[in-house]
Design an enzyme around this catalytic site. Sequence first.
Site, PDB file in Angstrom:
ATOM      1  N   ARG A 174      -7.215 -14.274   1.890  1.00 35.21           N
ATOM      2  CA  ARG A 174      -5.750 -14.182   1.730  1.00 35.21           C
ATOM      3  C   ARG A 174      -5.148 -15.580   1.559  1.00 35.21           C
ATOM      4  O   ARG A 174      -4.107 -15.889   2.142  1.00 35.21           O
ATOM      5  CB  ARG A 174      -5.110 -13.479   2.934  1.00 35.21           C
ATOM      6  CG  ARG A 174      -5.594 -12.085   3.196  1.00 35.21           C
ATOM      7  CD  ARG A 174      -5.191 -11.118   2.066  1.00 35.21           C
ATOM      8  NE  ARG A 174      -5.623  -9.770   2.387  1.00 35.21           N
ATOM      9  CZ  ARG A 174      -6.825  -9.288   2.090  1.00 35.21           C
ATOM     10  NH1 ARG A 174      -7.711 -10.042   1.443  1.00 35.21           N
ATOM     11  NH2 ARG A 174      -7.146  -8.051   2.405  1.00 35.21           N
ATOM     12  N   SER A 247      -0.298  -4.573   5.188  1.00 34.68           N
ATOM     13  CA  SER A 247      -0.716  -5.214   6.441  1.00 34.68           C
ATOM     14  C   SER A 247       0.174  -6.425   6.703  1.00 34.68           C
ATOM     15  O   SER A 247       0.234  -7.330   5.876  1.00 34.68           O
ATOM     16  CB  SER A 247      -2.164  -5.686   6.350  1.00 34.68           C
ATOM     17  OG  SER A 247      -2.993  -4.572   6.218  1.00 34.68           O
ATOM     18  N   GLU A 343       0.917 -12.086   7.221  1.00 32.44           N
ATOM     19  CA  GLU A 343       0.340 -12.153   5.874  1.00 32.44           C
ATOM     20  C   GLU A 343       1.443 -12.345   4.822  1.00 32.44           C
ATOM     21  O   GLU A 343       1.294 -13.176   3.919  1.00 32.44           O
ATOM     22  CB  GLU A 343      -0.458 -10.875   5.597  1.00 32.44           C
ATOM     23  CG  GLU A 343      -1.216 -10.909   4.298  1.00 32.44           C
ATOM     24  CD  GLU A 343      -1.961  -9.621   4.027  1.00 32.44           C
ATOM     25  OE1 GLU A 343      -2.804  -9.219   4.854  1.00 32.44           O
ATOM     26  OE2 GLU A 343      -1.683  -9.012   2.984  1.00 32.44           O
TER      27      GLU A 343
HETATM   28  C1  LIG Z   1       1.641  -0.536   0.875  1.00 31.24           C
HETATM   29  C2  LIG Z   1       1.091  -1.924   0.624  1.00 31.24           C
HETATM   30  C3  LIG Z   1      -0.277  -2.118   0.567  1.00 31.24           C
HETATM   31  C4  LIG Z   1      -0.805  -3.395   0.340  1.00 31.24           C
HETATM   32  N1  LIG Z   1      -2.154  -3.547   0.299  1.00 31.24           N
HETATM   33  C5  LIG Z   1      -2.686  -4.770   0.065  1.00 31.24           C
HETATM   34  C6  LIG Z   1      -4.113  -4.933   0.019  1.00 31.24           C
HETATM   35  O1  LIG Z   1      -4.888  -3.981   0.150  1.00 31.24           O
HETATM   36  N2  LIG Z   1      -4.604  -6.174  -0.195  1.00 31.24           N
HETATM   37  C7  LIG Z   1      -3.780  -7.254  -0.377  1.00 31.24           C
HETATM   38  O2  LIG Z   1      -4.306  -8.356  -0.576  1.00 31.24           O
HETATM   39  N3  LIG Z   1      -2.441  -7.119  -0.351  1.00 31.24           N
HETATM   40  C8  LIG Z   1      -1.866  -5.911  -0.128  1.00 31.24           C
HETATM   41  N4  LIG Z   1      -0.512  -5.776  -0.069  1.00 31.24           N
HETATM   42  C9  LIG Z   1       0.338  -6.965  -0.239  1.00 31.24           C
HETATM   43  C10 LIG Z   1       0.891  -7.148  -1.678  1.00 31.24           C
HETATM   44  O3  LIG Z   1       0.816  -5.953  -2.404  1.00 31.24           O
HETATM   45  C11 LIG Z   1       0.137  -8.227  -2.450  1.00 31.24           C
HETATM   46  O4  LIG Z   1       0.179  -9.442  -1.745  1.00 31.24           O
HETATM   47  C12 LIG Z   1       0.724  -8.454  -3.849  1.00 31.24           C
HETATM   48  O5  LIG Z   1      -0.085  -9.345  -4.568  1.00 31.24           O
HETATM   49  C13 LIG Z   1       2.151  -8.982  -3.818  1.00 31.24           C
HETATM   50  O6  LIG Z   1       2.655  -8.903  -5.117  1.00 31.24           O
HETATM   51  P1  LIG Z   1       4.194  -9.016  -5.413  1.00 31.24           P
HETATM   52  O7  LIG Z   1       4.361  -9.091  -6.900  1.00 31.24           O
HETATM   53  O8  LIG Z   1       4.943  -7.927  -4.749  1.00 31.24           O
HETATM   54  O9  LIG Z   1       4.526 -10.419  -4.762  1.00 31.24           O
HETATM   55  P2  LIG Z   1       5.834 -10.840  -3.944  1.00 31.24           P
HETATM   56  O10 LIG Z   1       5.866 -10.089  -2.664  1.00 31.24           O
HETATM   57  O11 LIG Z   1       7.021 -10.743  -4.816  1.00 31.24           O
HETATM   58  O12 LIG Z   1       5.519 -12.360  -3.645  1.00 31.24           O
HETATM   59  C14 LIG Z   1       4.495 -12.710  -2.726  1.00 31.24           C
HETATM   60  C15 LIG Z   1       4.319 -14.229  -2.760  1.00 31.24           C
HETATM   61  O13 LIG Z   1       3.845 -14.619  -4.044  1.00 31.24           O
HETATM   62  C16 LIG Z   1       4.759 -15.528  -4.662  1.00 31.24           C
HETATM   63  N5  LIG Z   1       4.762 -15.200  -6.093  1.00 31.24           N
HETATM   64  C17 LIG Z   1       4.919 -13.979  -6.658  1.00 31.24           C
HETATM   65  N6  LIG Z   1       4.789 -14.070  -7.988  1.00 31.24           N
HETATM   66  C18 LIG Z   1       4.549 -15.370  -8.275  1.00 31.24           C
HETATM   67  C19 LIG Z   1       4.322 -16.113  -9.480  1.00 31.24           C
HETATM   68  N7  LIG Z   1       4.325 -15.518 -10.673  1.00 31.24           N
HETATM   69  N8  LIG Z   1       4.128 -17.445  -9.374  1.00 31.24           N
HETATM   70  C20 LIG Z   1       4.131 -18.093  -8.175  1.00 31.24           C
HETATM   71  N9  LIG Z   1       4.337 -17.445  -7.008  1.00 31.24           N
HETATM   72  C21 LIG Z   1       4.539 -16.099  -7.056  1.00 31.24           C
HETATM   73  C22 LIG Z   1       6.085 -15.303  -3.978  1.00 31.24           C
HETATM   74  O14 LIG Z   1       6.914 -16.455  -4.041  1.00 31.24           O
HETATM   75  C23 LIG Z   1       5.628 -14.995  -2.569  1.00 31.24           C
HETATM   76  O15 LIG Z   1       5.332 -16.181  -1.882  1.00 31.24           O
HETATM   77  C24 LIG Z   1       0.061  -4.509   0.151  1.00 31.24           C
HETATM   78  C25 LIG Z   1       1.452  -4.308   0.190  1.00 31.24           C
HETATM   79  C26 LIG Z   1       1.966  -3.030   0.420  1.00 31.24           C
HETATM   80  C27 LIG Z   1       3.454  -2.835   0.438  1.00 31.24           C
END
Ligand SMILES: Cc1cc2nc3c(=O)[nH]c(=O)nc-3n(C[C@H](O)[C@H](O)[C@H](O)COP(=O)(O)OP(=O)(O)OC[C@H]3O[C@@H](n4cnc5c(N)ncnc54)[C@H](O)[C@@H]3O)c2cc1C
Length: 362
Positions: A174, A247, A343
């Site tokens: 992570r 998580s 996380e």
């Molecule tokens: C129901 C659920 C299940 C999940 N299961 C998992 C799992 O199994 N494994 C796992 O690893 N994660 C999991 N996650 C967490 C999440 O889905 C991941 O971390 C995902 O990659 C976040 O994507 P996002 O576009 O929503 O990012 P955001 O939440 O919008 O951003 C997360 C971080 O990334 C940065 N960011 C986003 N896009 C960019 C970009 N283009 N350039 C630079 N920085 C950027 C943001 O500034 C922030 O710091 C889960 C979340 C939920 C709600």
Amino acid sequence: MPPATIEMPGVTLIEDAPLAARNTLRVQARCAWLAELGDAATLPRVLALPALRKLPLLVLGSGSNVLFTADWPGLIVQLRNGGIEHMGETGEHVLLRVGAGKPWDELVRWSLAQGLVGLENLILIPGTVGAAPIQNIGAYGVEVARSIECVEAWDRELERHVELPAADCAFGYRDSCFKRAPERWIITAVRFRLARNGALHMDYAGIREELASLRIDQPRAVHVAEAVQRLRTRKLPDPALIGNAGSFFKNPQVDAVCATALRTQEPDLPQWPQADGGSKLSAAWMIEAVGCKGLRAGDAGISEHHALVLVNHGTASGAQLWALAERVREAVHMRFAVLLEAEPRVLPQPTPIPAQHWTRHE
Ligand SMILES: Cc1cc2nc3c(=O)[nH]c(=O)nc-3n(C[C@H](O)[C@H](O)[C@H](O)COP(=O)(O)OP(=O)(O)OC[C@H]3O[C@@H](n4cnc5c(N)ncnc54)[C@H](O)[C@@H]3O)c2cc1C
């Protein structure tokens, strides 16, 4: 009055934009400006706009890994570029370039439809392709880092587009260089290297059992994805039904001395030995052991089904959700002397807790 909106070619700017529909914890927060970019090439121009260039900047994907504990006082950029380009083939492998704004799960399903192997265990993870490298998303024994060839980004320090080969991204559990320096890079595209006939990963938590119940004895990538999808749907709350960020707590890693002490004091606490002699500990087990699974304070809660998941039962504010997370961290620290780490990215970044702040019950 609805927020003021300014349209430019490939860019939509919204002043005082609401964020509740842009984060999966459904926190009611706002930002001073929001810029939606259909084309990453517009990024330098938008960042240089006089009204925006001095504001604190946050890049947001689909908000599934952030907790807003307050309004964001600056600019939020959301990339909407979601194209998939075929870059070529090397022997068994296919090279793809995918825009940062592509929804992650759409990419996984597209790759499965093409018969490609590599992303199947990562099906149904919410979020965008651009966010996938940030915390090196992982699930069911696989991390995205193994399929990444290179990350394309706008480097705010160098003020130019850069390409970072996977080996330079410091991917870990992570973790990545992007997570450690969130101000520096804006990821604009990710290049993947997927196999036509790669090995499948089926040894993690219930995949083989699920395949057996589906009566599949010669599994392909689509079958592994189906098994993972079934397991995930049973286990994790759907953000469309209840606000959550997956998580919320990472499994903490401790050194060999601490791991040995815990083995004596807490023999039932699950530990996964690591290469450096230390151990990764089950955060879920510890949270349940201190009685915090299902805990609720107003609309802020810990899921009664999954101890790692912080949930918004209705209109909890980000500050209320973070206060509950802090209660859980404190309870775990008092019993195990282990500090749980969040996380998701907590915004604004909370002040680190000094080691002596919580005392341990002996
Ligand atoms: C129901 C659920 C299940 C999940 N299961 C998992 C799992 O199994 N494994 C796992 O690893 N994660 C999991 N996650 C967490 C999440 O889905 C991941 O971390 C995902 O990659 C976040 O994507 P996002 O576009 O929503 O990012 P955001 O939440 O919008 O951003 C997360 C971080 O990334 C940065 N960011 C986003 N896009 C960019 C970009 N283009 N350039 C630079 N920085 C950027 C943001 O500034 C922030 O710091 C889960 C979340 C939920 C709600």
